[in-house]
Design a protein around this motif. Sequence first.
Motif, PDB file in Angstrom:
ATOM      1  N   ALA A  80       0.828  -1.205   0.000  1.00  0.00           N
ATOM      2  CA  ALA A  80       0.000   0.000   0.000  1.00  0.00           C
ATOM      3  C   ALA A  80       0.860   1.251   0.000  1.00  0.00           C
ATOM      4  O   ALA A  80       1.899   1.307   0.662  1.00  0.00           O
ATOM      5  CB  ALA A  80      -0.895  -0.004   1.226  1.00  0.00           C
ATOM      6  N   GLY A  81       0.388   2.227  -0.731  1.00  0.00           N
ATOM      7  CA  GLY A  81       1.019   3.528  -0.675  1.00  0.00           C
ATOM      8  C   GLY A  81       2.242   3.680  -1.565  1.00  0.00           C
ATOM      9  O   GLY A  81       2.778   4.774  -1.686  1.00  0.00           O
ATOM     10  N   THR A  82       2.705   2.617  -2.190  1.00  0.00           N
ATOM     11  CA  THR A  82       3.844   2.771  -3.087  1.00  0.00           C
ATOM     12  C   THR A  82       3.358   3.330  -4.406  1.00  0.00           C
ATOM     13  O   THR A  82       2.193   3.220  -4.759  1.00  0.00           O
ATOM     14  CB  THR A  82       4.540   1.432  -3.341  1.00  0.00           C
ATOM     15  OG1 THR A  82       3.612   0.587  -4.012  1.00  0.00           O
ATOM     16  CG2 THR A  82       4.986   0.786  -2.060  1.00  0.00           C
ATOM     17  N   ALA A  93      -4.725  -7.143  -0.810  1.00  0.00           N
ATOM     18  CA  ALA A  93      -5.815  -8.052  -1.125  1.00  0.00           C
ATOM     19  C   ALA A  93      -5.723  -8.479  -2.578  1.00  0.00           C
ATOM     20  O   ALA A  93      -5.096  -7.820  -3.397  1.00  0.00           O
ATOM     21  CB  ALA A  93      -7.161  -7.391  -0.863  1.00  0.00           C
ATOM     22  N   HIS A  94      -6.372  -9.574  -2.874  1.00  0.00           N
ATOM     23  CA  HIS A  94      -6.344 -10.129  -4.214  1.00  0.00           C
ATOM     24  C   HIS A  94      -7.658  -9.818  -4.914  1.00  0.00           C
ATOM     25  O   HIS A  94      -8.721  -9.950  -4.315  1.00  0.00           O
ATOM     26  CB  HIS A  94      -6.127 -11.635  -4.118  1.00  0.00           C
ATOM     27  CG  HIS A  94      -6.220 -12.319  -5.432  1.00  0.00           C
ATOM     28  ND1 HIS A  94      -7.391 -12.883  -5.880  1.00  0.00           N
ATOM     29  CD2 HIS A  94      -5.295 -12.511  -6.397  1.00  0.00           C
ATOM     30  CE1 HIS A  94      -7.166 -13.401  -7.076  1.00  0.00           C
ATOM     31  NE2 HIS A  94      -5.924 -13.199  -7.414  1.00  0.00           N
ATOM     32  N   VAL A  95      -7.567  -9.402  -6.152  1.00  0.00           N
ATOM     33  CA  VAL A  95      -8.781  -9.160  -6.927  1.00  0.00           C
ATOM     34  C   VAL A  95      -9.144 -10.464  -7.625  1.00  0.00           C
ATOM     35  O   VAL A  95      -8.360 -11.006  -8.393  1.00  0.00           O
ATOM     36  CB  VAL A  95      -8.573  -8.040  -7.953  1.00  0.00           C
ATOM     37  CG1 VAL A  95      -9.853  -7.809  -8.742  1.00  0.00           C
ATOM     38  CG2 VAL A  95      -8.142  -6.767  -7.263  1.00  0.00           C
ATOM     39  N   LEU A 149      -0.958  -0.091   5.584  1.00  0.00           N
ATOM     40  CA  LEU A 149      -2.345  -0.394   5.232  1.00  0.00           C
ATOM     41  C   LEU A 149      -2.561  -1.889   5.125  1.00  0.00           C
ATOM     42  O   LEU A 149      -3.613  -2.412   5.459  1.00  0.00           O
ATOM     43  CB  LEU A 149      -2.699   0.268   3.890  1.00  0.00           C
ATOM     44  CG  LEU A 149      -3.220   1.700   3.923  1.00  0.00           C
ATOM     45  CD1 LEU A 149      -3.543   2.149   2.516  1.00  0.00           C
ATOM     46  CD2 LEU A 149      -4.455   1.814   4.800  1.00  0.00           C
ATOM     47  N   GLU A 150      -1.535  -2.568   4.642  1.00  0.00           N
ATOM     48  CA  GLU A 150      -1.660  -4.013   4.480  1.00  0.00           C
ATOM     49  C   GLU A 150      -1.870  -4.693   5.823  1.00  0.00           C
ATOM     50  O   GLU A 150      -2.725  -5.568   5.976  1.00  0.00           O
ATOM     51  CB  GLU A 150      -0.406  -4.554   3.795  1.00  0.00           C
ATOM     52  CG  GLU A 150      -0.524  -6.006   3.427  1.00  0.00           C
ATOM     53  CD  GLU A 150       0.715  -6.510   2.721  1.00  0.00           C
ATOM     54  OE1 GLU A 150       0.823  -7.731   2.540  1.00  0.00           O
ATOM     55  OE2 GLU A 150       1.575  -5.687   2.371  1.00  0.00           O
ATOM     56  N   GLN A 151      -1.086  -4.259   6.807  1.00  0.00           N
ATOM     57  CA  GLN A 151      -1.219  -4.830   8.145  1.00  0.00           C
ATOM     58  C   GLN A 151      -2.606  -4.516   8.725  1.00  0.00           C
ATOM     59  O   GLN A 151      -3.273  -5.374   9.306  1.00  0.00           O
ATOM     60  CB  GLN A 151      -0.128  -4.260   9.050  1.00  0.00           C
ATOM     61  CG  GLN A 151      -0.117  -4.895  10.425  1.00  0.00           C
ATOM     62  CD  GLN A 151       0.596  -4.036  11.445  1.00  0.00           C
ATOM     63  OE1 GLN A 151       0.748  -2.835  11.274  1.00  0.00           O
ATOM     64  NE2 GLN A 151       1.013  -4.666  12.529  1.00  0.00           N
ATOM     65  N   SER A 201      -5.467  -7.288   9.613  1.00  0.00           N
ATOM     66  CA  SER A 201      -5.990  -7.332  10.979  1.00  0.00           C
ATOM     67  C   SER A 201      -7.511  -7.241  10.976  1.00  0.00           C
ATOM     68  O   SER A 201      -8.198  -7.967  11.699  1.00  0.00           O
ATOM     69  CB  SER A 201      -5.416  -6.182  11.806  1.00  0.00           C
ATOM     70  OG  SER A 201      -4.019  -6.231  11.791  1.00  0.00           O
ATOM     71  N   ALA A 202      -8.035  -6.325  10.134  1.00  0.00           N
ATOM     72  CA  ALA A 202      -9.487  -6.173  10.060  1.00  0.00           C
ATOM     73  C   ALA A 202     -10.121  -7.472   9.598  1.00  0.00           C
ATOM     74  O   ALA A 202     -11.144  -7.919  10.122  1.00  0.00           O
ATOM     75  CB  ALA A 202      -9.838  -5.030   9.099  1.00  0.00           C
ATOM     76  N   LYS A 203      -9.501  -8.093   8.605  1.00  0.00           N
ATOM     77  CA  LYS A 203     -10.069  -9.337   8.081  1.00  0.00           C
ATOM     78  C   LYS A 203     -10.017 -10.441   9.127  1.00  0.00           C
ATOM     79  O   LYS A 203     -10.978 -11.203   9.281  1.00  0.00           O
ATOM     80  CB  LYS A 203      -9.280  -9.771   6.839  1.00  0.00           C
ATOM     81  CG  LYS A 203      -9.876  -9.242   5.568  1.00  0.00           C
ATOM     82  CD  LYS A 203      -9.455 -10.081   4.400  1.00  0.00           C
ATOM     83  CE  LYS A 203     -10.627 -10.378   3.513  1.00  0.00           C
ATOM     84  NZ  LYS A 203     -10.225 -11.005   2.250  1.00  0.00           N
TER      85      LYS A 203
END
Lengths: 126, 306
Positions: free
Chosen positions: A9-11, A25-27, B27-29, B33-35
């Motif tokens: 994320a964010g890159t 996440a995977h689409v 964000l990935e973490q 975590s939310a999932k």
Amino acid sequence: MSTAEHNVAGTHDAHIAPHHEHAGAHVVPGWLLIGVYLILMVLTAITVFVSTMDLGQYNIIVALGVAVIKASLVALFFMHLFWDSKFNSVVLIAALIFVSLFIGLALLDSTAYQPVIKVTPVAKVP
Amino acid sequence: MSTAEIEISEHGQAGHDPHLAHHFDTLEQQYSSAKLGMWVFLGTEILMFGGLFCAYSVFRHNYPLVFSFAAETYLNTKLGALNTVVLITSSLTMAWGVRAAQLNQRMTLIVCLILTLMGAAAFMVVKSIEYTAKWNENVFVGYGNRYNNDYGGKEKADLPTQASGGVPLPATPVTPPAPTDANALKDVSQIRPRYNSPEGLVIPTSKDVVSLTPAEKEELVNERFHALPDQDQWRVSVFFSCYFLMTGLHGIHVLVGMGLITWILIRAVRNEFNSEYFVPVDLVGLYWHLVDLIWIFLFPLLYLIH
């Protein structure tokens, strides 16, 4: 999961490749969702059809077997477990194990508290 | 999002994603975590339904004839199958909605959520048609069930004499007579095996009970009903307790799901989701798929009993 699908994320890579997921996440491909849906429909038709046949004790086995396959498809693909962290699957399987223990142990002695004494089947009246 | 990144966030940190809570590194973490939290919740949901599935299993194991009588007589397989199709279809549109959110397809997301909502509403409409039929046939839950000993309404089932309070008098312990005893053999018809066995009862079955006239149906229902073991006849009402509790709890989940999907739909219309922030869509999707998952088991267990 390949690194291309798994941008952090964010890159800025994430902004260059909008078709790939950003937050880890995977689409799910559209064809896969449709395919799983069609299989679920076919399995529903199969389970209704089989229920019209008399297979004795195998009716319940077929019905539950089909239900388990359908549930697995939903969990793996609609619910992303196939691509997710395996820890999520562990949580689901743990819940299922405890439910199985609960039902299994309850069934073990469910006949032990009946108000009526169990009558064994006797010979048919001629 | 690129403009947001250079703004000062509410926590006063420059270059901080506005959706990233300060106690997460990435964000990935935060997303995983939310999932995980959602999955733990779904696990507890499965355990809650597990109690009802347990009650169902014990009763069906002990009274298989009661269950097949009640399901074949009163449950409409076509409506159940229709609801299965409706719910699986709404699961597909929900999964597609999550995909649309991940791909920044706002309009697709909105359409998918509306379709999912319509599927949920259709499910509840079919469910209410079924519940109304049960009410009209006097097989509602508890005292509203004509097979309950304390039922006070019209068309009470012809139950054997029993103590009030819904508990049958303990039957006199019956010793199975020796097959060679001629006198005992006369009474064999009074002794009915409690288990579905090759020597056991054969319930007269007829497909498409729905197509019969009311009088024919009543006659068939009575014929099947009186083929049940005497001491088990009142337990037909127990089947309906299982039926209404299981489908009722599931129906409550559908209603809650409709509320959640509406909430997500409003936020989607407000353009609050994008490819970097779609966690609520994903989690509501997981919840909705669980509702589907439970129904996948309820349908064969309740509607397809033989």
